[in-house]
Design a protein around this motif. Structure first.
Motif, PDB file in Angstrom:
ATOM      1  N   LYS B 252       0.870  -1.166   0.000  1.00 35.05           N
ATOM      2  CA  LYS B 252       0.000   0.000   0.000  1.00 35.05           C
ATOM      3  C   LYS B 252       0.915   1.226   0.000  1.00 35.05           C
ATOM      4  CE  LYS B 252      -4.343   0.880   2.360  1.00 35.05           C
ATOM      5  NZ  LYS B 252      -5.088   0.730   3.594  1.00 35.05           N
ATOM      6  N   LEU B 253       0.567   2.244  -0.781  1.00 35.02           N
ATOM      7  CA  LEU B 253       1.466   3.394  -0.926  1.00 35.02           C
ATOM      8  C   LEU B 253       0.835   4.671  -0.364  1.00 35.02           C
ATOM      9  CD1 LEU B 253       2.634   2.857  -4.626  1.00 35.02           C
ATOM     10  CD2 LEU B 253       3.762   2.090  -2.543  1.00 35.02           C
ATOM     11  N   PRO B 254       1.676   5.646  -0.020  1.00 34.91           N
ATOM     12  CA  PRO B 254       1.169   6.950   0.418  1.00 34.91           C
ATOM     13  C   PRO B 254       0.854   7.820  -0.804  1.00 34.91           C
ATOM     14  CG  PRO B 254       3.540   6.899   0.575  1.00 34.91           C
ATOM     15  CD  PRO B 254       3.133   5.555   0.074  1.00 34.91           C
ATOM     16  N   ILE B 255       0.010   7.313  -1.692  1.00 40.35           N
ATOM     17  CA  ILE B 255      -0.202   7.978  -2.985  1.00 40.35           C
ATOM     18  C   ILE B 255      -1.692   8.029  -3.306  1.00 40.35           C
ATOM     19  CG2 ILE B 255       0.033   7.558  -5.489  1.00 40.35           C
ATOM     20  CD1 ILE B 255       2.925   6.774  -4.951  1.00 40.35           C
ATOM     21  N   PHE B 401       7.738   7.635   5.719  1.00 45.16           N
ATOM     22  CA  PHE B 401       6.463   8.044   6.314  1.00 45.16           C
ATOM     23  C   PHE B 401       6.274   7.446   7.700  1.00 45.16           C
ATOM     24  CE2 PHE B 401       6.190   8.596   1.800  1.00 45.16           C
ATOM     25  CZ  PHE B 401       5.662   9.868   1.708  1.00 45.16           C
ATOM     26  N   GLY B 402       6.822   6.254   7.891  1.00 42.29           N
ATOM     27  CA  GLY B 402       6.709   5.591   9.195  1.00 42.29           C
ATOM     28  C   GLY B 402       7.437   6.352  10.283  1.00 42.29           C
ATOM     29  N   PHE B 404       7.909   9.786  10.087  1.00 46.74           N
ATOM     30  CA  PHE B 404       7.549  11.198   9.895  1.00 46.74           C
ATOM     31  C   PHE B 404       8.682  12.020   9.278  1.00 46.74           C
ATOM     32  CE2 PHE B 404       4.540   9.886  13.188  1.00 46.74           C
ATOM     33  CZ  PHE B 404       3.344  10.359  12.658  1.00 46.74           C
ATOM     34  N   LEU B 406       9.252  13.360   6.437  1.00 46.57           N
ATOM     35  CA  LEU B 406       8.768  13.796   5.139  1.00 46.57           C
ATOM     36  C   LEU B 406       9.722  14.815   4.502  1.00 46.57           C
ATOM     37  CD1 LEU B 406       6.354  12.301   6.326  1.00 46.57           C
ATOM     38  CD2 LEU B 406       4.860  13.990   5.253  1.00 46.57           C
TER      39      LEU B 406
END
Ligand SMILES: Cc1cc2nc3c(=O)[nH]c(=O)nc-3n(C[C@H](O)[C@H](O)[C@H](O)COP(=O)(O)OP(=O)(O)OC[C@H]3O[C@@H](n4cnc5c(N)ncnc54)[C@H](O)[C@@H]3O)c2cc1C
Lengths: 93, 417
Positions: B252-255, B401-402, B404, B406
């Protein structure tokens, strides 16, 4: 002009609405792991097909739920939070 | 018609000596096994194949695309190349790409029409002026030419722009980035494809990947509409379809996939040298080599896997564009189109290793990935060849992302270009 039906205010121009993203299952911030929490914050199913999402009618600040098809740009149905939670069998907050 | 001319027709038909050179060999049959399978024959996938072949000696590669060569965002973008990002990680990364662009026509033996035009990010608010100053300082520190200039200098360098106060949002100043450039997107894809093919890489279009085969946490091949193939390593570079393909590997992606629209005017004589962007107005414009005004804005208001165009986009774009460039009122829009942008929450890409062994990702290119085609190709090739995350790509790892961590580029990338 594309029309979306706000379950409270009726059919309105899509420009009056803001997209809130997909409805994700809740995680309990007290009991979940750090990984569960960041996954919940950042990861998206981003489905090509039928999705269930948060939407906001901005002039009246009404949050509600919509089902859309992301391949065809069709809005399939919209419903109030109560209607959604009743259907999902969850307790409305 | 003089008979003498017939020889050209017969020669090209029978001997082929006047026929145009094919940009890349057709590879009719899939082999059962490749060292590397690359999913997606856009600029990124093709560049990765080229650098794997030329820098790492890995040539048993298949690049697979479900459509035609570079028919995704590579063919749909507005080709702006720049390095004036906001974070030191971003600036270092995009700067390497600009450096590669400068010699690309020679390296690929094709004219990619890389042309430095100068790039303005206009500021119409105090907040935008602050971001411009911040970017200028980071850029200069990293050796990238950038400075904040006032409206008089904007007007001096770009005489067609309207700097008057008699508009909704007067121009307070701009971040000026002299190396800002445009290039020919198709030529980039053709150049990488032809040179990769010359080194033995196979390119298979009309070959969609439907499944990724995983055994014991390790990618071992892909299933396509033309059969199953085994692979030592698999790289996905599918832009708007990133989540769909990653999902085939259980990731699963942060997209979010959100359309980005653009349009061009009818062609006119050269009137605009620079690339002009306004973060506050969410519009940008440049004039192409054949005279069209190339225009775009921010992404659509909601996610979609579709390349449909809307009137809303044109209306909101033109409202601001006419204030910046009143002469545009005389021009007609010639074409309008869209691409599917793979948007990340921090406006930076997701690149490198994944939790699945031998499965690599090049995604999250959103509205800003054309300019990164050379550097992402080069560094993803290094990543795939060595199995290690190159230093330049460490900030862009999927696992940021895990923690933070960014890489917030919204201030430099939220207007799609
Ligand atoms: C309108 C617009 C303007 C833009 N302007 C700029 C700009 O000015 N500057 C800039 O730097 N960037 C810009 N961008 C962003 C840039 O276009 C992209 O980030 C970049 O082109 C991505 O390249 P790619 O090779 O990763 O993807 P693509 O070129 O999209 O290639 C991906 C390929 O994967 C294939 N694929 C998908 N699923 C599968 C599957 N299951 N099996 C096989 N193949 C598959 C697709 O068919 C496609 O050909 C813009 C984008 C758009 C839409």
């Amino acid at each position: 002009m594309k029309i979306m039906i706000c379950p409270v205010n009726g059919p309105r121009n899509i420009a009056e609405f803001a997209w809130g993203g997909e409805v994700k299952p809740d995680v309990d911030p007290v009991t979940c792991t750090d990984q569960d929490w960041t996954d919940h914050l950042f990861l998206e199913a981003n489905i090509a097909g039928i999705v269930t999402e948060w939407w906001l009618h901005t002039p009246t600040n009404t949050w509600f739920i919509a089902r859309r098809n992301t391949l065809t740009d069709e809005i399939l149905e919209t419903m109030t939070l109560d209607a959604y939670y009743t259907r999902e069998g969850a307790i409305s907050a | 018609m003089p008979f003498a001319l017939l020889k050209y027709a017969t020669r090209s038909a029978f001997k082929g000596d006047h026929a145009a050179e094919r940009h890349f060999r057709l590879s009719p049959d899939l082999k059962p096994t490749y060292d590397v399978v690359i999913i997606g024959a856009g600029g990124h996938g093709l560049a990765a194949a080229y650098y794997l072949a030329t820098r790492h000696g890995i040539t048993n590669i298949a690049v697979l695309d479900k459509g035609w060569l570079a028919g995704g965002n590579t063919a749909r973008n507005t080709t702006i190349v720049r390095a004036n990002y906001l974070t030191p990680e971003g600036v270092a990364f995009y700067k390497e790409s600009v450096d590669l662009f400068r010699s690309l026509s020679n390296e690929l033996d094709i004219n990619v029409m890389y042309t430095e035009r100068g790039h303005f990010t206009l500021a119409h608010t105090d907040a935008a002026m602050n971001t411009a100053r911040w970017r200028a300082e980071v850029n200069k520190h990293m050796g990238v030419s950038s400075e904040v200039i006032g409206p008089d200098d904007v007007k001096r360098i770009c005489p067609t722009i309207n700097v008057s106060d008699d508009v909704h949002y007067p121009i307070m100043g701009a971040l000026y980035h002299p190396p800002g450039a445009i290039a020919r997107h198709d030529a980039m894809a053709w150049g990488y494809a032809k040179e990769a093919a010359r080194h033995g890489v196979e390119i298979h279009t009309q070959t969609g990947v439907n499944r990724i085969l995983i055994e014991n946490g390790r990618a071992v091949g892909v299933e396509t509409n033309r059969g199953t193939i085994h692979a030592g390593r698999v790289l996905q570079a599918v832009a708007g379809s990133s989540s769909v393909v990653a999902n085939m590997a259980g990731l699963k992606l942060p997209i979010r996939t959100i359309p980005l629209q653009a349009c061009v005017s009818e062609p006119v004589k050269p009137i605009l040298d620079q690339i002009v962007v306004s973060g506050s107005l969410h519009v940008y414009i440049s004039q192409s080599a054949r005279g069209e005004m190339v225009m775009g804005g921010a992404t659509d208001a909601y996610g979609l896997y579709s390349t449909r165009s809307t009137l809303d986009f044109k209306e909101s774009l033109m409202a601001h564009m006419l204030e910046l460039f009143p002469f545009m009122g005389e021009l007609k829009v010639l074409r309008q189109w869209a691409g599917m942008a793979d948007m990340t929450p921090d406006f930076s890409p997701v690149m490198g290793l994944t939790p699945i062994e031998n499965f690599f990702i090049d995604a999250g290119w959103g509205t800003w990935g054309f300019k990164a085609t050379p550097v992402s190709g080069l560094r993803m090739a290094e990543c795939v060849a060595t199995g290690r995350q190159p230093d330049l790509l460490k900030p862009f790892a999927l696992d940021r992302f895990g923690s933070f961590d960014l890489v917030g580029e919204k201030g430099a990338a939220s207007v799609g270009h």
